[in-house]
Motif scaffolding. Sequence first.
Motif, PDB file in Angstrom:
ATOM      1  N   ARG A   1       0.811  -1.218   0.000  1.00  0.00           N
ATOM      2  CA  ARG A   1       0.000   0.000   0.000  1.00  0.00           C
ATOM      3  C   ARG A   1       0.844   1.268   0.000  1.00  0.00           C
ATOM      4  O   ARG A   1       0.591   2.202  -0.770  1.00  0.00           O
ATOM      5  CB  ARG A   1      -0.948  -0.029   1.216  1.00  0.00           C
ATOM      6  CG  ARG A   1      -1.799   1.217   1.392  1.00  0.00           C
ATOM      7  CD  ARG A   1      -2.838   1.391   0.311  1.00  0.00           C
ATOM      8  NE  ARG A   1      -3.663   0.215   0.150  1.00  0.00           N
ATOM      9  CZ  ARG A   1      -4.651  -0.145   0.960  1.00  0.00           C
ATOM     10  NH1 ARG A   1      -4.936   0.572   2.021  1.00  0.00           N
ATOM     11  NH2 ARG A   1      -5.343  -1.223   0.706  1.00  0.00           N
TER      12      ARG A   1
ATOM     13  N   ARG B   1       3.299   2.074  -3.068  1.00  0.00           N
ATOM     14  CA  ARG B   1       2.606   2.588  -4.244  1.00  0.00           C
ATOM     15  C   ARG B   1       2.760   4.105  -4.400  1.00  0.00           C
ATOM     16  O   ARG B   1       2.693   4.633  -5.503  1.00  0.00           O
ATOM     17  CB  ARG B   1       1.138   2.188  -4.062  1.00  0.00           C
ATOM     18  CG  ARG B   1       0.194   2.822  -4.990  1.00  0.00           C
ATOM     19  CD  ARG B   1      -1.210   2.519  -4.530  1.00  0.00           C
ATOM     20  NE  ARG B   1      -2.091   3.553  -4.970  1.00  0.00           N
ATOM     21  CZ  ARG B   1      -3.297   3.759  -4.482  1.00  0.00           C
ATOM     22  NH1 ARG B   1      -3.754   2.995  -3.525  1.00  0.00           N
ATOM     23  NH2 ARG B   1      -4.030   4.717  -4.950  1.00  0.00           N
TER      24      ARG B   1
ATOM     25  N   CYS C   1      -0.334  -4.507  -7.968  1.00  0.00           N
ATOM     26  CA  CYS C   1      -1.796  -4.544  -7.833  1.00  0.00           C
ATOM     27  C   CYS C   1      -2.300  -3.312  -7.089  1.00  0.00           C
ATOM     28  O   CYS C   1      -3.288  -2.704  -7.489  1.00  0.00           O
ATOM     29  CB  CYS C   1      -2.235  -5.816  -7.103  1.00  0.00           C
ATOM     30  SG  CYS C   1      -2.092  -7.295  -8.112  1.00  0.00           S
ATOM     31  N   GLU C   2      -1.602  -2.939  -6.014  1.00  0.00           N
ATOM     32  CA  GLU C   2      -2.008  -1.746  -5.268  1.00  0.00           C
ATOM     33  C   GLU C   2      -1.923  -0.503  -6.151  1.00  0.00           C
ATOM     34  O   GLU C   2      -2.745   0.401  -6.053  1.00  0.00           O
ATOM     35  CB  GLU C   2      -1.131  -1.558  -4.023  1.00  0.00           C
ATOM     36  CG  GLU C   2      -1.522  -2.435  -2.834  1.00  0.00           C
ATOM     37  CD  GLU C   2      -2.847  -2.022  -2.202  1.00  0.00           C
ATOM     38  OE1 GLU C   2      -3.349  -0.926  -2.503  1.00  0.00           O
ATOM     39  OE2 GLU C   2      -3.396  -2.809  -1.417  1.00  0.00           O
TER      40      GLU C   2
ATOM     41  N   ILE D   1      -6.170  -7.960  -6.730  1.00  0.00           N
ATOM     42  CA  ILE D   1      -5.483  -7.621  -5.481  1.00  0.00           C
ATOM     43  C   ILE D   1      -5.050  -8.914  -4.799  1.00  0.00           C
ATOM     44  O   ILE D   1      -5.585  -9.969  -5.072  1.00  0.00           O
ATOM     45  CB  ILE D   1      -6.448  -6.794  -4.573  1.00  0.00           C
ATOM     46  CG1 ILE D   1      -5.682  -6.023  -3.510  1.00  0.00           C
ATOM     47  CG2 ILE D   1      -7.518  -7.658  -3.940  1.00  0.00           C
ATOM     48  CD1 ILE D   1      -5.065  -4.765  -4.016  1.00  0.00           C
ATOM     49  N   LEU D   2      -4.037  -8.801  -3.920  1.00  0.00           N
ATOM     50  CA  LEU D   2      -3.586  -9.972  -3.155  1.00  0.00           C
ATOM     51  C   LEU D   2      -3.942  -9.759  -1.698  1.00  0.00           C
ATOM     52  O   LEU D   2      -3.646  -8.709  -1.132  1.00  0.00           O
ATOM     53  CB  LEU D   2      -2.087 -10.164  -3.342  1.00  0.00           C
ATOM     54  CG  LEU D   2      -1.760 -10.557  -4.788  1.00  0.00           C
ATOM     55  CD1 LEU D   2      -0.479  -9.927  -5.267  1.00  0.00           C
ATOM     56  CD2 LEU D   2      -1.746 -12.057  -4.973  1.00  0.00           C
ATOM     57  N   SER D   3      -4.594 -10.762  -1.110  1.00  0.00           N
ATOM     58  CA  SER D   3      -5.033 -10.616   0.276  1.00  0.00           C
ATOM     59  C   SER D   3      -4.520 -11.777   1.122  1.00  0.00           C
ATOM     60  O   SER D   3      -3.845 -12.685   0.634  1.00  0.00           O
ATOM     61  CB  SER D   3      -6.554 -10.532   0.318  1.00  0.00           C
ATOM     62  OG  SER D   3      -6.970 -10.196   1.621  1.00  0.00           O
TER      63      SER D   3
END
Lengths: 222, 85
Positions: free
Chosen positions: A65, A68, A98-99, A106-108
Amino acid sequence: MKAQIIKTGIIVFPGTNCDLDTKRACEFFGWETDFIWHDETSLNKYDVVFLPGGFSYGDYIRAGRLARFSPVVMALSDYVNKKRGFLIGICNGFQILCEAKLLPGILSVNDNTKFICEEADLLFENKEITLPIAHGEGRYIADEKTLQEIKSKKMDFLKYKNNPNGSAKDIAGLWDKENNIIGIMPHPERAIFAETGNIDGRAFFEMIEAAIKGKLLSTGKI
Amino acid sequence: MKKYKADIIVTLKKGVRDPQGTAVDTVLKRTGLEENAEVKVGKFFALSVSGNNELDARNKLNKICEDVLSNPVLESYEVERFLEE
């Protein structure tokens, strides 16, 4: 026709820890490498830029996050728009891409909530290979429309055989739709040298090398 | 310029699987404390925002929430508290 040495930029954030592995892997293939600090903004001399694995900015808020918003990631959009070269995000690099919305989805947090560190069996362009994985947030998520586009444009070049983290459609690695950007959750750079017991990562770098040479040829640089 | 204190809660969107929530659910069930707690795990942020007036500060806060504190693909946010300092 003169041989062109591939110029590689490896971006380093506070908290990156796979920068040296990535450098050694690139050098194994004879590529020239530079480390690029995260406040750098000129990337145009590089044929390929890596966002290596690690924990950029401590993964604060969530993985990728804060990275970015760093000057270098802002500059990456320009690098991609100009179609200058290839941009590759490994593990934390994939999360950053992705962010930054450079790749869809997105990766979680992994399905089993654990940090998974193991060898994963994968399908790489229909060949079976094994690569190390090491992540806590590797579960790929995207909406149905995006997943359909990924399938129809064959963007998912790497898939898990025994999906360890709950990723949608077993996705472990992804091209963007223009074939300029790659996100990959496993660590090919850790599977290059015979001493590590696994050399399957070479196939990934060979794919990149072929793509770069194709691009250099088409632009008349070699 | 006025300053406002805000509390923000970020949670996973409805429909996005929450493995951490499920893990806490399992513990609550195992300990007999609650059968179906439907736990959601999220994040809490407390911050100050400045603005010429309340609307101005709230607009800025929403931008902060959408761009930095949450990712709309995955998460939603709620402003739990918004008070002038």
